[in-house]
Design a protein around this motif. Structure first.
Motif, PDB file in Angstrom:
ATOM      1  N   ASP A  75       0.570  -1.124  -0.032  1.00  0.00           N
ATOM      2  CA  ASP A  75       0.116   0.109  -0.041  1.00  0.00           C
ATOM      3  C   ASP A  75       0.853   1.109   0.023  1.00  0.00           C
ATOM      4  N   ASN A  80      -1.158   7.847  -0.982  1.00  0.00           N
ATOM      5  CA  ASN A  80      -2.145   7.959   0.141  1.00  0.00           C
ATOM      6  C   ASN A  80      -3.219   8.720  -0.686  1.00  0.00           C
ATOM      7  N   VAL A  81      -4.512   8.254  -1.171  1.00  0.00           N
ATOM      8  CA  VAL A  81      -5.381   9.148  -1.833  1.00  0.00           C
ATOM      9  C   VAL A  81      -5.912  10.199  -1.438  1.00  0.00           C
ATOM     10  N   PHE A  82      -5.844   9.950   0.282  1.00  0.00           N
ATOM     11  CA  PHE A  82      -6.712  10.952   1.050  1.00  0.00           C
ATOM     12  C   PHE A  82      -5.684  11.620   1.635  1.00  0.00           C
ATOM     13  N   ALA A  83      -4.564  12.094   1.262  1.00  0.00           N
ATOM     14  CA  ALA A  83      -3.353  12.797   1.765  1.00  0.00           C
ATOM     15  C   ALA A  83      -3.832  14.322   1.621  1.00  0.00           C
ATOM     16  N   LYS A  84      -3.341  15.137   2.494  1.00  0.00           N
ATOM     17  CA  LYS A  84      -3.393  16.455   2.221  1.00  0.00           C
ATOM     18  C   LYS A  84      -2.719  17.038   0.970  1.00  0.00           C
ATOM     19  N   GLN A  85      -3.484  17.423   0.156  1.00  0.00           N
ATOM     20  CA  GLN A  85      -2.930  18.035  -1.051  1.00  0.00           C
ATOM     21  C   GLN A  85      -3.231  19.600  -1.210  1.00  0.00           C
TER      22      GLN A  85
END
Length: 184
Positions: A75, A80-85
């Motif tokens: 993984d 990470n799809v939900f990481a802070k961008q």
């Protein structure tokens, strides 16, 4: 019309319930924990099992359930799809320090810097008996200015031409203009 639509919906519901497949097993309840029973180990399997214990194996709990924790490997490569961008910089303190250093080096250099932006905001003008007075706002204070007068310690209102006011920045003796618009 309403009774026909309601009746058709009731008939469709009854037909769907009549021809629906039967459920096997009834209602499904919550998953129940199962205990592992120790299976007899053959002589060929015993040394392999003892020689390679899992790296993150947890001891069996008091209730007989064997829990094992395995680290994530695959993984982490996917991201990470939900990481802070965000486009904002991650270290604003470092950027502020870099800006402060740049300002210090600019002040220390011998090259003369240009005049700062005009701190004035044009508020209006008043003409009485051929004499025009201009109203400016500087840092929240209202100021009356006439051509040839100092507006504050750093600026002199040099001239007015059409829709522009020409100022001279006194420390560097450089001209700046302020567009004020047409006269009414």
């Amino acid at each position: 019309m309403r009774k026909i639509v309601i009746g058709a919906a009731a008939v469709a519901t009854l037909l769907a319930a009549w021809f629906a497949p039967d459920q096997d097993g009834g209602v499904v309840g919550p998953a129940a924990a199962t205990t592992r029973e120790a299976a007899p180990v053959s002589a060929a399997q015993a040394p392999v099992a003892a020689a390679t214990p899992p790296a993150s194996a947890a001891p069996p709990a008091d209730n007989g359930i064997d829990l094992q924790i395995h680290p994530r490997v695959a993984d982490d490569e996917m991201g990470n799809v939900f990481a802070k961008q965000s486009w904002a910089p991650e270290t604003p303190k470092k950027i502020m320090m870099d800006q402060a250093q740049a300002q210090q080096t600019a002040q220390q250099s011998n090259a003369p810097a240009g005049p700062p932006a005009l701190p004035f905001q044009f508020m209006g003008r008043f003409t009485d008996e051929g004499k025009t007075v201009y109203f400016l706002q500087i840092d929240g204070q209202n100021v009356v200015a006439r051509p040839g007068e100092k507006v504050n310690d750093s600026y002199l209102l040099d001239s007015i031409s059409g829709d522009t006011m020409n100022f001279i920045y006194l420390p560097l003796n450089q001209k700046q203009t302020l567009v004020v618009g047409d006269t009414n």
